[in-house]
Design a protein around this motif. Structure first.
Motif, PDB file in Angstrom:
ATOM      1  N   ASP A   1     -31.394  -6.818  24.274  1.00  0.00           N
ATOM      2  CA  ASP A   1     -30.904  -5.441  24.098  1.00  0.00           C
ATOM      3  C   ASP A   1     -29.900  -5.458  22.958  1.00  0.00           C
ATOM      4  OD1 ASP A   1     -32.236  -4.736  26.431  1.00  0.00           O
ATOM      5  OD2 ASP A   1     -30.433  -4.592  27.667  1.00  0.00           O
TER       6      ASP A   1
ATOM      7  N   TYR B   1     -18.040  -1.274  26.563  1.00  0.00           N
ATOM      8  CA  TYR B   1     -18.794  -0.024  26.400  1.00  0.00           C
ATOM      9  C   TYR B   1     -19.392   0.477  27.717  1.00  0.00           C
ATOM     10  CZ  TYR B   1     -22.231  -3.713  26.500  1.00  0.00           C
ATOM     11  OH  TYR B   1     -22.938  -4.829  26.871  1.00  0.00           O
TER      12      TYR B   1
ATOM     13  N   PHE C   1     -30.424   0.561  21.598  1.00  0.00           N
ATOM     14  CA  PHE C   1     -29.678   1.677  22.178  1.00  0.00           C
ATOM     15  C   PHE C   1     -28.648   2.185  21.193  1.00  0.00           C
ATOM     16  CE2 PHE C   1     -30.946  -1.146  25.635  1.00  0.00           C
ATOM     17  CZ  PHE C   1     -31.671  -0.264  26.424  1.00  0.00           C
ATOM     18  N   ILE C   2     -28.508   3.490  21.176  1.00  0.00           N
ATOM     19  CA  ILE C   2     -27.441   4.095  20.382  1.00  0.00           C
ATOM     20  C   ILE C   2     -26.197   4.103  21.257  1.00  0.00           C
ATOM     21  CG2 ILE C   2     -26.649   6.343  19.545  1.00  0.00           C
ATOM     22  CD1 ILE C   2     -29.366   6.775  18.354  1.00  0.00           C
TER      23      ILE C   2
ATOM     24  N   SER D   1     -23.178   5.020  23.314  1.00  0.00           N
ATOM     25  CA  SER D   1     -22.827   6.287  23.947  1.00  0.00           C
ATOM     26  C   SER D   1     -21.432   6.133  24.556  1.00  0.00           C
ATOM     27  CB  SER D   1     -23.876   6.607  25.016  1.00  0.00           C
ATOM     28  OG  SER D   1     -23.518   7.727  25.762  1.00  0.00           O
TER      29      SER D   1
ATOM     30  N   ARG E   1     -18.619   6.402  26.951  1.00  0.00           N
ATOM     31  CA  ARG E   1     -18.525   6.635  28.397  1.00  0.00           C
ATOM     32  C   ARG E   1     -17.065   6.733  28.791  1.00  0.00           C
ATOM     33  NH1 ARG E   1     -22.290   8.542  30.553  1.00  0.00           N
ATOM     34  NH2 ARG E   1     -21.705   9.718  28.754  1.00  0.00           N
TER      35      ARG E   1
ATOM     36  N   VAL F   1     -25.486   5.590  32.428  1.00  0.00           N
ATOM     37  CA  VAL F   1     -25.229   4.510  31.470  1.00  0.00           C
ATOM     38  C   VAL F   1     -25.100   5.060  30.046  1.00  0.00           C
ATOM     39  CG1 VAL F   1     -27.599   3.733  30.990  1.00  0.00           C
ATOM     40  CG2 VAL F   1     -25.749   2.074  31.054  1.00  0.00           C
ATOM     41  N   ARG F   2     -25.830   6.133  29.774  1.00  0.00           N
ATOM     42  CA  ARG F   2     -25.689   6.818  28.480  1.00  0.00           C
ATOM     43  C   ARG F   2     -25.635   8.317  28.725  1.00  0.00           C
ATOM     44  NH1 ARG F   2     -28.457   2.262  27.404  1.00  0.00           N
ATOM     45  NH2 ARG F   2     -30.234   3.050  28.555  1.00  0.00           N
TER      46      ARG F   2
ATOM     47  N   GLN G   1     -26.657  -7.686  22.586  1.00  0.00           N
ATOM     48  CA  GLN G   1     -25.869  -6.463  22.309  1.00  0.00           C
ATOM     49  C   GLN G   1     -25.462  -6.314  20.853  1.00  0.00           C
ATOM     50  OE1 GLN G   1     -26.335  -4.629  24.694  1.00  0.00           O
ATOM     51  NE2 GLN G   1     -26.092  -5.697  26.621  1.00  0.00           N
TER      52      GLN G   1
ATOM     53  N   ILE H   1     -27.087  -2.751  20.913  1.00  0.00           N
ATOM     54  CA  ILE H   1     -26.451  -1.424  20.787  1.00  0.00           C
ATOM     55  C   ILE H   1     -26.053  -1.225  19.332  1.00  0.00           C
ATOM     56  CG2 ILE H   1     -24.436  -0.048  21.449  1.00  0.00           C
ATOM     57  CD1 ILE H   1     -24.337  -1.616  24.087  1.00  0.00           C
TER      58      ILE H   1
HETATM   59  N1  5AD Z   1     -24.122   2.967  25.128  1.00  0.00           N
HETATM   60  C1  5AD Z   1     -25.313   2.489  24.711  1.00  0.00           C
HETATM   61  N2  5AD Z   1     -25.987   1.541  25.361  1.00  0.00           N
HETATM   62  C2  5AD Z   1     -25.450   1.023  26.468  1.00  0.00           C
HETATM   63  N3  5AD Z   1     -25.875   0.066  27.320  1.00  0.00           N
HETATM   64  C3  5AD Z   1     -24.960  -0.069  28.302  1.00  0.00           C
HETATM   65  N4  5AD Z   1     -23.937   0.783  28.113  1.00  0.00           N
HETATM   66  C4  5AD Z   1     -24.196   1.468  26.968  1.00  0.00           C
HETATM   67  C5  5AD Z   1     -23.525   2.475  26.239  1.00  0.00           C
HETATM   68  N5  5AD Z   1     -22.333   2.956  26.623  1.00  0.00           N
HETATM   69  C6  5AD Z   1     -27.108  -0.683  27.102  1.00  0.00           C
HETATM   70  C7  5AD Z   1     -26.855  -2.185  26.998  1.00  0.00           C
HETATM   71  C8  5AD Z   1     -27.441  -2.710  28.269  1.00  0.00           C
HETATM   72  C9  5AD Z   1     -28.562  -1.729  28.519  1.00  0.00           C
HETATM   73  C10 5AD Z   1     -29.103  -1.701  29.893  1.00  0.00           C
HETATM   74  O1  5AD Z   1     -27.963  -0.481  28.210  1.00  0.00           O
HETATM   75  O2  5AD Z   1     -27.576  -2.674  25.894  1.00  0.00           O
HETATM   76  O3  5AD Z   1     -27.901  -4.041  28.146  1.00  0.00           O
END
Ligand code: 5AD
Ligand code: SF4
Length: 447
Positions: A306, A165, A337-338, A340, A342, A48-49, A268, A308
Motif C-alpha cells: 500500500d 495518518y 491511496f490519496i 485523507s 482524519r 479510514v478515509r 506506505q 499513500i
Molecule cells: N489516508 C489515506 N490512506 C490511508 N490509509 C490508512 N489511513 C489513511 C489515510 N488517512 C491506507 C493505508 C493502509 C490502507 C488500508 O489504507 O495505506 O495500509
C-alpha cells in the motif's frame, strides 16, 4: 422480520457484517436483498478515509424517506465511523432516522439493541470502548452461502501502532489477541463445513500473541497449528506490518505448504523522511532487506503493498523517492491511496497539507510507474503452471471461469464442466495483463 446489511470498508468490516448476519439469523431474523424490503437496516461504516465516510453518510441520508414512509423501520449504524464521538454526535443530531448507533466494541450487542429499540422506540447509542466482553469475532460464523469454500477469521483486534495518518487505533482500540485454541477450534469447525481457504484477519497479524506473553504464542506458531488442520488447503492473512515481519516468520511461512505465497506488506512511502513522520518504525533500507529475505526464502512469492500519496509536507523530491523505491521493489501490485486528513490523528495537525490537485496528479504518476511493473511481474508467469483455487464462473464472461493463484493473482480460463468453486486445479498460464492472468487447464500430469 427481514434485515438488510450495507457494508463499507475493509475485510474486517465485511467479516463483522457476516458475523452480525449469523447472529441475527440465530435470533430468528431473515436476510433480504434490498433496503426497501427490510424491517431492519444495518449500516456498517468505515472512516479510514473521508470518501468512505461520505459514501456511508450519503447512504444513511437516503434512508430518510424510507423511515418516513415506514416509521416502524429500524435503522442501525455500526462500525468505525460511529465509534468516533464527533461523528456519533452528528449522526445523533442530523440523522433522526437512525435509531441505533453502536461503535466497534458493541457490535455483538446489536441483536439485543434491536430488540430493545423495537419494544421501547427509544434511541440507543453505545460507543463505549470496552475490553471486558464478548468480541464479535468470537462468534462462530456460518459458512458464507456464496463462498462456502472460503472464510475469514479474526485472530486479533485493534492496533497499537498509531501511524500518524491512521484513525484505526482510535476506533478499533488497543491490540488484543483471540485465544489460540478458540481460533483453531473455529477453523476446524469451518473446515468440517467445507471451508478450504481461511483468511486470518487482524490490523497487524504480526503482533498476534504479544498481549499474552505468558502463553508463548506468536503468529508463526499460530500458522503452524492452522497448517495442520485437515480440510484447510490454503491459509491467507492480512495485514502484516513490515516492522514486525521477521526471519522466523518468513522461514515458517516458507516451510508451511498451506500458507499462500502472497505477502501484503504495506510500505506506505518510499521516502525515509516521510516514514519517520508517519511513525512507521522502519527505513526503506530495512524494508528492502526484508523484501530480499522473503524473495530468497520464497522465490515464487508475490509481494503487494500500500502507498499513500500526498502525506502532509510531501515534497516533489520525497515523491520522486517513492517512485524510485517502487521501481526498485518491483511489487506485483500496489494499492494506492490519496492521503485523507482524519481528525484526531497526529498528521491532521501537521503543516503543509497537500492540495487535492497535487495529490491526484501524484496518484496518476504513481500508477503510471507501477502498472508496467505489475504487467511485467505477471508476464514472468506466462509459460508456468500455477495451482489455482476456483472462484467460479468469471464475472465478465460466462464461458470462462476464474480463480486465484497462491500469490493471489486472478486467473481466467475456459469453463470446465467438472470444476466447481473451491476446487484446486493446475493451469498453464498463457497470457498476462496488468490485473490478471489467463490460461488453460494444464494437460501436463507431472506438473
Ligand atoms: N489516508 C489515506 N490512506 C490511508 N490509509 C490508512 N489511513 C489513511 C489515510 N488517512 C491506507 C493505508 C493502509 C490502507 C488500508 O489504507 O495505506 O495500509
Ligand atoms: Fe493504521 Fe498503522 Fe495500525 Fe495499520 S498499523 S491499522 S496503518 S495505525
Amino acid at each position: 422480520m427481514y434485515y438488510y446489511i450495507k457494508t463499507f470498508g475493509c475485510q474486517m468490516n465485511e467479516n463483522d457484517s457476516g458475523l452480525i448476519s449469523t447472529l441475527l439469523k440465530s435470533n430468528g431474523y431473515l436476510p433480504c436483498a434490498t433496503p426497501d424490503a427490510a424491517d431492519i437496516i444495518i449500516v456498517n461504516t468505515c472512516c479510514v478515509r473521508q470518501s468512505a465516510e461520505n459514501r456511508a453518510l450519503g447512504f444513511i441520508g437516503s434512508l430518510k424517506s424510507l423511515k418516513e414512509a415506514r416509521p416502524e423501520l429500524i435503522i442501525a449504524v455500526c462500525g468505525c465511523m460511529s465509534q468516533q464521538s464527533d461523528t456519533a454526535e452528528i449522526l445523533q443530531k442530523k440523522y433522526r432516522q437512525v435509531g441505533i448507533i453502536t461503535g466497534t466494541f458493541a457490535t455483538a450487542l446489536l441483536p439485543q439493541y434491536i430488540e430493545d429499540y423495537a419494544t421501547t422506540g427509544q434511541r440507543i447509542i453505545d460507543i463505549e470502548a470496552r475490553y471486558d466482553h464478548k468480541e464479535i469475532g468470537n462468534i462462530c460464523p456460518e459458512p458464507n452461502e456464496q463462498q462456502a469454500y472460503r472464510a475469514q477469521v479474526n485472530i486479533n483486534f485493534g492496533c497499537n501502532n498509531f501511524c500518524s495518518y491512521c484513525i484505526v487505533p482510535y476506533v478499533r482500540g488497543r491490540e488484543r489477541s483471540r485465544d489460540p485454541q478458540e481460533i483453531i477450534n473455529q477453523i476446524s469447525c469451518l473446515a468440517a463445513c467445507g471451508v478450504k481457504e481461511v483468511q486470518l484477519l487482524g490490523q497487524n497479524v504480526n503482533s498476534y500473541g504479544k498481549d499474552m506473553p505468558e502463553a508463548g504464542w506468536d503468529f508463526a506458531r499460530l500458522l503452524e497449528q492452522i497448517n495442520q488442520i485437515t480440510g484447510i488447503e490454503r491459509i491467507r492473512y492480512m495485514t502484516s506490518h513490515p516492522r514486525d515481519f521477521n526471519r522466523r516468520l518468513a522461514e515458517t511461512i516458507a516451510a508451511l505448504p498451506k500458507v499462500c505465497r502472497h505477502f501484503h506488506l504495506p510500505v506506505q512511502s518510499g521516502c525515509d523522511r516521510l516514514l519517520t513522520l508517519m511513525n512507521r518504525g522502519y527505513t526503506t533500507k530495512a524494508y528492502l532487506d526484508k523484501l530480499a529475505m522473503i524473495r530468497q526464502l520464497t522465490p515464487d512469492a508475490a509481494v503487494t503493498s500500500d502507498i499513500i500519496v500526498g502525506f502532509p509536507g510531501e515534497t516533489e523530491e520525497d515523491f520522486q523517492q517513492t517512485l524510485g523505491f517502487i521501481q526498485q521493489a518491483r511489487f506485483d501490485a500496489v494499492y494506492t491511496f490519496i492521503y485523507s486528513q482524519r481528525s484526531g490523528t497526529k498528521a491532521a495537525e501537521m503543516p503543509h497539507q497537500i492540495s487535492a490537485e497535487i495529490k491526484n496528479l501524484r496518484l496518476q504518476q504513481l500508477m503510471a510507474v507501477q502498472n508496467p511493473i505489475s504487467l511485467a511481474r505477471n508476464e514472468e508467469l506466462v509459460g508456468t503452471v500455477q495451482e489455482i483455487m476456483v472462484d467460479g464462473i468469471s464475472k465478465n464472461n460466462t464461458v470462462m471461469m476464474s480463480g486465484r493463484t497462491s500469490g493471489n493473482k486472478i486467473v481466467v480460463f475456459p469453463k470446465s464442466e467438472g470444476l466447481k468453486a473451491g476446487d484446486l486445479v493446475k493451469i498453464s498460464i498463457t497470457a498476462a495483463g496488468t490485473w490478471n492472468l489467463s490460461g488453460a487447464i494444464s494437460e501436463n500430469i507431472d506438473s
